[in-house]
Design an enzyme around this catalytic site. Structure first.
Site, short mmCIF file in Angstrom:
data_model
loop_
_atom_site.label_atom_id
_atom_site.label_comp_id
_atom_site.label_asym_id
_atom_site.label_seq_id
_atom_site.Cartn_x
_atom_site.Cartn_y
_atom_site.Cartn_z
N HIS A 145 8.36 -24.36 9.03
CA HIS A 145 7.23 -25.05 9.66
C HIS A 145 5.89 -24.82 8.96
CE1 HIS A 145 9.27 -25.54 13.89
NE2 HIS A 145 10.07 -25.87 12.87
N THR A 161 2.32 -1.71 8.88
CA THR A 161 2.70 -2.67 9.92
C THR A 161 2.99 -4.06 9.37
OG1 THR A 161 0.39 -3.27 10.17
CG2 THR A 161 1.23 -1.55 11.66
N ASP A 205 0.86 -1.18 0.00
CA ASP A 205 0.00 0.00 0.00
C ASP A 205 0.90 1.24 0.00
OD1 ASP A 205 0.89 0.34 2.62
OD2 ASP A 205 -1.10 0.37 3.52
N HIS A 212 4.48 -31.20 9.95
CA HIS A 212 4.22 -29.90 9.33
C HIS A 212 3.20 -30.03 8.21
CE1 HIS A 212 7.39 -28.47 11.78
NE2 HIS A 212 8.39 -28.96 11.06
N CYS A 219 2.95 -3.25 4.09
CA CYS A 219 2.10 -2.09 4.38
C CYS A 219 2.76 -1.38 5.57
CB CYS A 219 0.64 -2.48 4.63
SG CYS A 219 0.31 -3.46 6.10
C1 RB5 Z 1 -2.13 2.79 6.45
O1 RB5 Z 1 -2.11 4.02 7.12
C2 RB5 Z 1 -1.97 1.65 7.43
O2 RB5 Z 1 -3.13 1.47 8.14
C3 RB5 Z 1 -1.57 0.39 6.68
O3 RB5 Z 1 -0.41 0.61 5.96
C4 RB5 Z 1 -1.30 -0.83 7.52
O4 RB5 Z 1 -0.39 -0.56 8.53
C5 RB5 Z 1 -2.48 -1.56 7.99
O5 RB5 Z 1 -2.39 -2.61 8.62
#
Ligand code: RB5
Length: 150
Positions: free
Chosen positions: A98, A67, A8, A134, A65
């Site tokens: 695994h 996180t 993203d 596994h 993304c």
């Molecule tokens: C975008 O601001 C953020 O929410 C996205 O990149 C991600 O971290 C969502 O899990």
């Protein structure tokens, strides 16, 4: 290897760095994410890489993304996808050994470029431990998908 990559807006910069890194190592990298830093919904980026791996357009996928969590949640909704969100290379190695994770996810707001490279290297270079326990557990994950079909 032919590797898909998706992201993203939060992952755009790191995506380009990882793409260049993998290409410098001889891999072919197919881009399924946004190239912009304008807002781009992570569920779409996760779905795109999930479908690319499921349909065998690529051998495996990388998803980034902010996180790593949102994009992994979305990719995991695609049947047959085992997308693992990690923030260090030991987990990346173990999820290949695994879980035979076919997509690795991390957060551009969580890891820096050197950790991201180490994650990708550990995951790509580690083989699946093709052991019965596994295989059985992975098959159990697939059964959950089957049980929940409409
Ligand atoms: C975008 O601001 C953020 O929410 C996205 O990149 C991600 O971290 C969502 O899990």
């Amino acid at each position: 290897m032919k590797i898909g990559i998706s992201n993203d807006h939060a992952g755009t910069e790191l995506k380009f760095e990882i793409k260049a890194y993998l290409e410098s190592k001889g891999h072919t990298v197919v881009n399924y994410g946004t190239d912009s830093k304008e807002s781009y919904d992570y569920p779409l980026a996760g779905k795109r890489i999930g479908l690319a791996v499921k349909n065998k357009e690529v051998d495996c996928g990388i998803a980034i993304c902010g996180t790593g969590i949102g994009i992994s949640l979305a990719a995991n909704k695609v049947k047959g996808i085992r997308a693992a969100c990690v923030s260090e290379p030991v987990s990346a190695k173990l999820t290949k050994m695994h879980n035979n994770a076919n997509i690795i996810c991390f957060g551009a707001r969580i890891v820096g470029i050197e950790t991201a490279k180490a994650i990708v290297d550990a995951w790509l270079e580690t083989p699946f431990e093709n052991q019965q326990r596994h295989l059985r557990r992975i098959a159990m994950i697939s059964e959950i998908e089957e049980e929940n079909q409409l």
